[in-house]
Design an enzyme around this catalytic site. Sequence first.
Site, mmCIF file in Angstrom:
data_model
loop_
_atom_site.group_PDB
_atom_site.id
_atom_site.type_symbol
_atom_site.label_atom_id
_atom_site.label_comp_id
_atom_site.label_asym_id
_atom_site.label_seq_id
_atom_site.Cartn_x
_atom_site.Cartn_y
_atom_site.Cartn_z
ATOM 1 N N ASP A 111 6.508 1.362 4.441
ATOM 2 C CA ASP A 111 6.718 0.226 3.539
ATOM 3 C C ASP A 111 5.721 0.352 2.387
ATOM 4 O O ASP A 111 4.695 -0.320 2.352
ATOM 5 C CB ASP A 111 6.512 -1.069 4.345
ATOM 6 N N GLN A 136 1.153 -7.033 -5.484
ATOM 7 C CA GLN A 136 1.289 -7.924 -4.321
ATOM 8 C C GLN A 136 0.274 -9.075 -4.362
ATOM 9 O O GLN A 136 0.632 -10.233 -4.138
ATOM 10 C CB GLN A 136 1.096 -7.110 -3.038
ATOM 11 N N TYR A 161 2.034 -12.853 -4.482
ATOM 12 C CA TYR A 161 2.512 -13.210 -3.145
ATOM 13 C C TYR A 161 2.405 -14.684 -2.786
ATOM 14 O O TYR A 161 3.057 -15.129 -1.843
ATOM 15 C CB TYR A 161 1.821 -12.341 -2.086
ATOM 16 N N ASP A 168 10.947 -7.389 7.259
ATOM 17 C CA ASP A 168 9.681 -6.752 7.618
ATOM 18 C C ASP A 168 8.789 -7.801 8.261
ATOM 19 O O ASP A 168 8.587 -8.877 7.706
ATOM 20 C CB ASP A 168 9.015 -6.181 6.362
ATOM 21 N N GLU A 183 4.794 1.931 9.833
ATOM 22 C CA GLU A 183 5.524 0.959 10.656
ATOM 23 C C GLU A 183 6.604 1.669 11.473
ATOM 24 O O GLU A 183 6.991 2.795 11.178
ATOM 25 C CB GLU A 183 6.211 -0.095 9.764
ATOM 26 N N ARG A 243 -8.126 -13.177 1.718
ATOM 27 C CA ARG A 243 -8.691 -14.538 1.740
ATOM 28 C C ARG A 243 -10.088 -14.485 2.354
ATOM 29 O O ARG A 243 -10.309 -14.954 3.468
ATOM 30 C CB ARG A 243 -7.805 -15.486 2.567
ATOM 31 N N LYS A 275 6.612 -4.748 -3.046
ATOM 32 C CA LYS A 275 7.146 -4.077 -1.857
ATOM 33 C C LYS A 275 8.546 -3.506 -2.088
ATOM 34 O O LYS A 275 8.929 -2.534 -1.449
ATOM 35 C CB LYS A 275 7.278 -5.091 -0.712
ATOM 36 N N GLU A 301 2.387 1.719 4.220
ATOM 37 C CA GLU A 301 2.280 0.923 5.444
ATOM 38 C C GLU A 301 3.003 1.688 6.544
ATOM 39 O O GLU A 301 4.205 1.963 6.438
ATOM 40 C CB GLU A 301 2.869 -0.482 5.248
ATOM 41 N N HIS A 309 -3.951 -5.661 12.042
ATOM 42 C CA HIS A 309 -3.582 -5.577 10.629
ATOM 43 C C HIS A 309 -3.638 -6.958 9.969
ATOM 44 O O HIS A 309 -4.183 -7.101 8.867
ATOM 45 C CB HIS A 309 -2.182 -4.980 10.480
ATOM 46 N N ARG A 360 -0.554 -2.864 -4.063
ATOM 47 C CA ARG A 360 -1.451 -3.966 -3.679
ATOM 48 C C ARG A 360 -1.823 -4.858 -4.850
ATOM 49 O O ARG A 360 -2.059 -6.056 -4.663
ATOM 50 C CB ARG A 360 -2.722 -3.406 -3.044
ATOM 51 N N GLU A 364 -6.760 -0.916 4.321
ATOM 52 C CA GLU A 364 -7.632 -1.120 5.482
ATOM 53 C C GLU A 364 -8.564 0.071 5.694
ATOM 54 O O GLU A 364 -9.752 -0.090 5.955
ATOM 55 C CB GLU A 364 -6.784 -1.325 6.736
ATOM 56 N N THR A 402 11.270 1.861 0.217
ATOM 57 C CA THR A 402 10.869 1.903 1.629
ATOM 58 C C THR A 402 11.461 3.176 2.220
ATOM 59 O O THR A 402 12.668 3.395 2.126
ATOM 60 C CB THR A 402 11.430 0.679 2.395
ATOM 61 N N TYR A 412 5.065 -8.702 10.613
ATOM 62 C CA TYR A 412 3.625 -8.678 10.335
ATOM 63 C C TYR A 412 2.964 -8.825 11.696
ATOM 64 O O TYR A 412 2.203 -9.731 11.941
ATOM 65 C CB TYR A 412 3.338 -9.877 9.407
ATOM 66 N N THR A 457 2.758 -3.353 9.392
ATOM 67 C CA THR A 457 1.787 -2.266 9.499
ATOM 68 C C THR A 457 1.170 -2.228 10.890
ATOM 69 O O THR A 457 0.787 -3.253 11.436
ATOM 70 C CB THR A 457 0.670 -2.460 8.461
HETATM 71 MN MN MN Z 1 5.125 -3.986 5.690
#
Ligand code: MN
Length: 435
Positions: A242, A249, A253, A135, A210, A151, A262, A208, A142, A246, A377, A266, A137, A363
């Site tokens: 996906d 994650q 992560y 997967d 995708e 962050r 994750k 997600e 996104h 959260r 989001e 899927t 990014y 995403t």
């Molecule tokens: Mn993804």
Amino acid sequence: MSALELDETHDPERVSWIEVAPESDFPIQNLPFGIFSTERRDPRIGVAIGDRILDLRAIAEAGHLDEVADRAMLCGERLNELMAAGRPVWRALRGRLSDLLRVGGARALRDMPDAFCSFGEARMHLPARIGDYIDFYSSLEHATNLGRLFRPTGDPLLPNWRWIPIGYHGRSATIVPSGTPIRRPCGQRKSPEAEAPVFAPSRRLDIELEIGFFAGPGTALGERIPGERVREHIFGSVLVNDWSARDIQSWEYQPLGPFLGKSFATTISPWVVTMDALEPFRVAGPVQIPAPLPYLQRHDPENFSIALSVRLSSASMRERGCDPSTISRTSFASMYWSQAQQLTHAASNGATIRPGDLFASGTISGALPGSQGSLIELTENGAHPLELPDGEKRAFLEDGDEVTLLARCEREGFRSIGFGAAQGRVMPAESDRFA
Ligand code: MN
């Protein structure tokens, strides 16, 4: 800029003698491949046309495809052998199928009504044995949105993002076809105030949106895929959801990236839309600054103009007979890293690529409100819940929620095609008594 590689299979005037509704995702210009079964058919390859499925094994065994492809690769239970065969075979097969199905073409299938079944009779399976699943990014919007949420004090885009198509290895064993129920996962989550994490059902279950592609012939260990040949290595695309927990994650992560938040499931759409069917919708991607390193240079047009939408319906909406609510609309056209760049990069260290490996885009989010491909989001990390038509609020998914991803390609002068749906409904978590 290289020209589009079009042929008579893309002719918008071409129509099938099988009836196809004007709004159908599967006119004769599409001809996607999938694996289906019915009460009297084992899983096998099918081709969607309108709301019917052409049984490829039946017509291969009758000898109608002998001129274009080896019978064995069309009579299996998965598409891997066809994916391995390469673009000249894919194109010849597409040309032959288009001719067999078009008004004014070969008449061989006219007296084979048993070679077709309806969507209603069929059960769809995974299209391929998916060995590896990666997967990416690759949406700038996104990555920026998520960087801001995860962050808040730093630069949302990490320094490597504009140089490398960032990705991680996902779990192929839990890829499921559209319609498979999704069990809410349990896992470790930790709130900022708490001293220790808890093991419990996820409370921040997300989607997600995708698009993924299946690898074609693949490579041997140590071999790379040069950018100018990457087109020969991509078979076709599907929608990918996906699903993401959260809360799991965000706790797990760092420093190695996504893992159990994750890997629980899927969902993919069951029909693989070939890159040849998508050819009319090829467009140039956004300008990349800084210019990518030479091995990642684009051979534009490498992006695809695909309109995407996400629909959500809750248990209570379905009880009241409300239509699903469209919670996001966006486009695949402006993805920063193209599929071609993703595959070139994934093979750039000499890692083996096998036919049927799945590579998802990451995403897909746009810059405008309502164009983001995830709830985190769309709701700004739950701060601004969505309002559903029956008055319910949604920050993240509740049990009983059903999510459907849709994709449609439109371009002046061409027949529109679509992907069908990638759909899944959230089931309550397995008991957490083992916590
Ligand atoms: Mn993804």
